[in-house]
Design a protein around this motif. Structure first.
Motif, PDB file in Angstrom:
ATOM      1  N   VAL A  93       8.121   0.234   1.026  1.00 26.13           N
ATOM      2  CA  VAL A  93       7.959   0.206   2.415  1.00 26.13           C
ATOM      3  C   VAL A  93       6.459  -0.203   2.342  1.00 26.13           C
ATOM      4  CG1 VAL A  93       7.965   0.859   4.700  1.00 26.13           C
ATOM      5  CG2 VAL A  93       9.983   1.340   3.229  1.00 26.13           C
ATOM      6  N   ILE A  94       5.900  -1.110   3.042  1.00 24.53           N
ATOM      7  CA  ILE A  94       4.592  -1.289   3.037  1.00 24.53           C
ATOM      8  C   ILE A  94       4.059  -0.283   4.150  1.00 24.53           C
ATOM      9  CG2 ILE A  94       2.636  -3.092   3.824  1.00 24.53           C
ATOM     10  CD1 ILE A  94       4.868  -5.260   3.267  1.00 24.53           C
ATOM     11  N   GLN A  95       3.092   0.625   3.576  1.00 26.92           N
ATOM     12  CA  GLN A  95       2.508   1.508   4.486  1.00 26.92           C
ATOM     13  C   GLN A  95       1.185   1.172   5.128  1.00 26.92           C
ATOM     14  OE1 GLN A  95       3.949   4.311   4.907  1.00 26.92           O
ATOM     15  NE2 GLN A  95       5.528   4.196   3.360  1.00 26.92           N
ATOM     16  N   SER A  96       0.688   0.139   4.441  1.00 26.03           N
ATOM     17  CA  SER A  96      -0.775  -0.435   5.116  1.00 26.03           C
ATOM     18  C   SER A  96      -0.845  -1.781   4.676  1.00 26.03           C
ATOM     19  CB  SER A  96      -1.881   0.782   5.068  1.00 26.03           C
ATOM     20  OG  SER A  96      -2.105   0.751   3.547  1.00 26.03           O
ATOM     21  N   HIS A  97      -2.029  -2.167   5.270  1.00 26.47           N
ATOM     22  CA  HIS A  97      -2.689  -3.544   4.778  1.00 26.47           C
ATOM     23  C   HIS A  97      -3.030  -3.318   3.491  1.00 26.47           C
ATOM     24  CE1 HIS A  97      -6.136  -6.604   4.802  1.00 26.47           C
ATOM     25  NE2 HIS A  97      -4.868  -7.135   4.369  1.00 26.47           N
ATOM     26  N   ILE A  98      -2.856  -4.480   2.413  1.00 26.78           N
ATOM     27  CA  ILE A  98      -3.114  -4.107   1.040  1.00 26.78           C
ATOM     28  C   ILE A  98      -4.264  -5.247   0.775  1.00 26.78           C
ATOM     29  CG2 ILE A  98      -2.528  -3.779  -1.359  1.00 26.78           C
ATOM     30  CD1 ILE A  98       0.125  -3.047  -0.413  1.00 26.78           C
ATOM     31  N   PRO A  99      -5.356  -5.186   0.902  1.00 33.55           N
ATOM     32  CA  PRO A  99      -6.356  -6.239   0.838  1.00 33.55           C
ATOM     33  C   PRO A  99      -6.834  -6.194  -0.834  1.00 33.55           C
ATOM     34  CG  PRO A  99      -7.621  -4.493   1.543  1.00 33.55           C
ATOM     35  CD  PRO A  99      -6.151  -4.127   1.499  1.00 33.55           C
ATOM     36  N   GLY A 100      -7.291  -7.376  -1.147  1.00 32.84           N
ATOM     37  CA  GLY A 100      -7.944  -7.516  -2.706  1.00 32.84           C
ATOM     38  C   GLY A 100      -6.843  -7.810  -3.588  1.00 32.84           C
ATOM     39  N   GLY A 101      -5.712  -7.906  -3.071  1.00 27.65           N
ATOM     40  CA  GLY A 101      -4.846  -8.546  -4.268  1.00 27.65           C
ATOM     41  C   GLY A 101      -4.259  -7.808  -5.442  1.00 27.65           C
ATOM     42  N   SER A 102      -4.636  -6.318  -5.308  1.00 27.74           N
ATOM     43  CA  SER A 102      -4.075  -5.618  -6.334  1.00 27.74           C
ATOM     44  C   SER A 102      -2.978  -4.474  -5.917  1.00 27.74           C
ATOM     45  CB  SER A 102      -5.263  -4.998  -6.984  1.00 27.74           C
ATOM     46  OG  SER A 102      -5.815  -4.074  -6.137  1.00 27.74           O
ATOM     47  N   GLY A 103      -2.283  -4.101  -7.094  1.00 29.12           N
ATOM     48  CA  GLY A 103      -1.188  -3.107  -6.451  1.00 29.12           C
ATOM     49  C   GLY A 103      -0.506  -2.452  -7.770  1.00 29.12           C
ATOM     50  N   ILE A 104       0.571  -1.830  -7.573  1.00 26.23           N
ATOM     51  CA  ILE A 104       0.959  -1.172  -8.726  1.00 26.23           C
ATOM     52  C   ILE A 104       2.686  -1.333  -8.537  1.00 26.23           C
ATOM     53  CG2 ILE A 104       1.235   1.158  -7.635  1.00 26.23           C
ATOM     54  CD1 ILE A 104       0.491   2.410 -10.074  1.00 26.23           C
ATOM     55  N   ILE A 105       3.203  -1.608  -9.797  1.00 24.91           N
ATOM     56  CA  ILE A 105       4.549  -1.533  -9.797  1.00 24.91           C
ATOM     57  C   ILE A 105       5.349  -0.220 -10.615  1.00 24.91           C
ATOM     58  CG2 ILE A 105       6.645  -2.821 -10.966  1.00 24.91           C
ATOM     59  CD1 ILE A 105       4.950  -5.433 -11.179  1.00 24.91           C
ATOM     60  N   THR A 106       6.046   0.365  -9.698  1.00 22.21           N
ATOM     61  CA  THR A 106       6.889   1.669 -10.100  1.00 22.21           C
ATOM     62  C   THR A 106       8.155   1.457 -10.472  1.00 22.21           C
ATOM     63  OG1 THR A 106       7.226   2.382  -7.851  1.00 22.21           O
ATOM     64  CG2 THR A 106       5.040   2.984  -9.008  1.00 22.21           C
ATOM     65  N   GLY A 107       8.603   2.341 -11.015  1.00 20.76           N
ATOM     66  CA  GLY A 107      10.211   2.282 -11.379  1.00 20.76           C
ATOM     67  C   GLY A 107      10.783   3.023 -12.509  1.00 20.76           C
ATOM     68  N   SER A 108      11.785   3.312 -13.122  1.00 19.32           N
ATOM     69  CA  SER A 108      12.258   4.266 -13.995  1.00 19.32           C
ATOM     70  C   SER A 108      11.651   3.671 -15.317  1.00 19.32           C
ATOM     71  CB  SER A 108      13.766   4.334 -14.080  1.00 19.32           C
ATOM     72  OG  SER A 108      14.198   3.207 -14.074  1.00 19.32           O
ATOM     73  N   PHE A 109      10.407   3.459 -15.496  1.00 17.02           N
ATOM     74  CA  PHE A 109       9.844   3.146 -16.782  1.00 17.02           C
ATOM     75  C   PHE A 109       9.407   4.085 -17.744  1.00 17.02           C
ATOM     76  CE2 PHE A 109       7.646  -0.160 -13.833  1.00 17.02           C
ATOM     77  CZ  PHE A 109       8.651  -0.958 -13.997  1.00 17.02           C
ATOM     78  N   THR A 110       9.692   3.947 -19.014  1.00 21.46           N
ATOM     79  CA  THR A 110       8.966   4.784 -20.151  1.00 21.46           C
ATOM     80  C   THR A 110       7.335   4.181 -20.452  1.00 21.46           C
ATOM     81  OG1 THR A 110       9.828   3.559 -21.823  1.00 21.46           O
ATOM     82  CG2 THR A 110      11.059   5.214 -21.253  1.00 21.46           C
TER      83      THR A 110
END
Length: 555
Positions: free
Chosen positions: A337-354
């Motif tokens: 869910v988008i919590q706030s404005h995300i400027p700068g064009g960077s982020g993180i992908i989470t999941g059940s990763f090893t």
């Protein structure tokens, strides 16, 4: 016997010294390879080194050369894949992307064509139904206006789209010229992306070649298995960020127009209905790195280019509180869910990763998405034990061949045979040094080329020595006989080796894979053999003559 010019002596000695020193690292292959890996890893980390890396780096002196011959798949072990690219997938994607453009183009003609809808059609074909067939001529003209010229030399003047009518339907598909151009672009793009993915994984000297019209041969030495290689290159890695319409547990739920139903990767039995058109796609990514989220779980951080960053920032600013699906290869890997404005064009992908999963996903995203899926027609894993057996067998063959040639030369020509054997040893060092310098990959056929060179290397010496014998029979002095022997045998030596060099050149340019490896070692061996036979043996004989000053010689 006229002495050799001083500059020639110095040059010959420098070449011999270089060959011996440059070939030396291959005698300590594992140690030097670890040293090179540590140096590369330290450089990539900005100068930061672990104790293990420092120890590996110090294991080989920095003042000595560290270039090695790369070992091919049959010597090191690794994975072999033959993949078929499903080029038809690109036709379907092109038609799917064309539908919104056609719908928008016909919107201005609604009074003439009536309502417009997309009708079912085979993959690669777009069928558009008009409720008013009287507007068909205007509709065909509007759709044809979306076409352009084929961008190839053979397709100049031809249209990219083939637009026809069938009753109330407009049928659109790629023209034959555009299909050929698309196939070529798809194959070239697939080759480049596979190469980037394999290079990102840090493998050595992979072989990635196109075979036929739609197949790619991939051979990667040093990788654990064919399955590991398939995981690295077989995933299309098509990443998109889509708006979420709803979340459901019904696998048969109706997605609605311009929406798609996709399963969740982490939530069993959960499906997401998302908008078909992505907000941002992976094509606008400029970087992706494995990282960890705020809970310490493996994740992937990403960064968009300027265009992607603007789109991403605008969407997050206007949709705070709404879920946002991150889709990878038609699976929703997370829908935060988008919590706030995300400027700068960077982020993180989470999941059940090893950690391995996040690292591999980052590699795939950095390299880009494959334009089409691949079907693996052939796969083989060659274990390192088999590769070591091949190396041992090749080493034994080379040693036995060299010993046999050495015994023959000494038995036939005495002390002059010893001189030829010294030149032969230097010749082997020069071949290995040149292969290391150019970064050539040594394969079993390459070893065959080296073994063949051992037998051919003394041919020039035999020609020279037999010519010297003829001159001695004509009562020439030892010095004059040696000088004439080298002069009069030169043309025969050049002729014989030039034809072999031409053959090696043809094999290199016309052959592929193992044939190229054989051609490279054979070609280098021919050049070094001529050099050692004409110059090194002559220098050795000249120094021996000055030292012993024999009245007679026996050749």
């Amino acid at each position: 016997m006229e002495p050799m010019a001083l500059w020639k002596r110095v040059f010959i000695l420098i070449v011999c010294a270089w060959g011996i020193v440059a070939a030396l690292p291959n005698a300590f292959y594992a140690k030097v390879e670890s040293h090179n890996d540590a140096v590369a890893a330290i450089a990539a980390a900005g100068g930061t080194a672990t104790p293990e890396q420092e120890a590996a780096k110090a294991a080989w002196p920095a003042f000595l050369p560290s270039a090695l011959m790369n070992l091919g798949l049959d010597l090191r072990g690794g994975a072999h894949l033959l993949a078929e690219v499903q080029v038809e997938d690109v036709y379907k994607a092109r038609m799917d992307a064309l539908w919104p453009e056609i719908r928008d183009a016909l919107r201005d003609l609604r009074d003439q064509v009536g309502a417009v809808r997309r009708a079912p059609a085979p993959d690669g074909v777009l069928r558009v139904t008009l409720t008013n067939a009287e507007g068909m001529p205007a509709a065909l003209e509007a759709v044809r206006g979306l076409s352009s010229s084929v961008v190839t030399l053979t397709g100049v003047g031809q249209s990219t789209l083939d637009v026809t009518s069938e009753g109330n339907d407009i049928v659109v598909q790629l023209s034959e010229a555009e299909k050929r151009a698309t196939d070529e672009r798809t194959m070239q793009q697939s080759l480049e992306i596979i190469r980037r993915r394999v290079d990102e994984a840090g493998t050595r000297e992979p072989t990635i070649q196109r075979q036929g019209t739609d197949r790619i041969l991939i051979q990667v030495p040093g990788i654990g298995s064919a399955d590991e290689l398939k995981k690295l290159i077989g995933q299309t890695a098509k990443l998109t960020f889509n708006a979420v319409v709803s979340r459901t547990a019904d696998a048969g739920a109706t997605a609605g127009p311009r929406n798609v139903l996709l399963p969740s990767q982490d939530e069993n039995g959960i499906y997401y209905i998302i908008e078909e058109s992505p907000v941002v796609s992976g094509d606008e990514l400029v970087d992706a790195q494995p990282s960890f989220d705020q809970n310490g779980s493996p994740a992937v951080s990403f960064r968009f280019d300027t265009t992607g960053a603007r789109k991403f920032g605008d969407y997050t600013a206007n949709n705070i509180g709404a879920p946002f699906a991150i889709v990878l290869d038609n699976q929703v890997i997370s829908a935060p869910v988008i919590q706030s404005h995300i400027p700068g064009g960077s982020g993180i992908i989470t999941g059940s990763f090893t950690v391995e999963d996040s690292t591999r996903l980052a590699v795939l995203l950095r390299a880009g998405a494959l334009p089409a899926e691949m079907t693996f027609l052939e796969e083989r894993t060659i274990g390192p034990e088999l590769g070591q057996d091949s190396i041992d067998a090749g080493r034994i063959a080379a040693v036995v061949g060299m010993l046999a040639v050495s015994v023959f030369m000494i038995a036939s020509y005495g002390i002059f045979g010893v001189f030829a054997n010294i030149a032969l040893a230097i010749n082997m060092a020069l071949i290995i040094a040149v292969l290391s310098l150019i970064g050539a990959t040594l394969t079993l056929p390459g070893i065959g080329g080296i073994v063949l060179t051992i037998g051919m290397a003394v041919d020039a010496n035999v020609l020279v020595y037999e010519r010297i014998r003829e001159e001695l029979r004509q009562a020439k002095t030892p010095g004059r006989a040696i000088e004439l022997g080298y002069e009069r045998a030169l043309s025969a030596i050049v002729d014989a080796n030039l034809t072999t060099l031409i053959t090696a050149t043809v094999l290199f340019f016309m052959g592929a894979g193992a044939v190229k490896g054989f051609a490279v070692t054979l070609g280098i061996g021919v050049i070094t053999s001529v050099f050692t036979a004409i110059y090194i043996t002559r220098l050795i004989i000249e120094l021996w003559m000055r030292w012993t000053k024999p009245k007679t010689i026996v050749v």
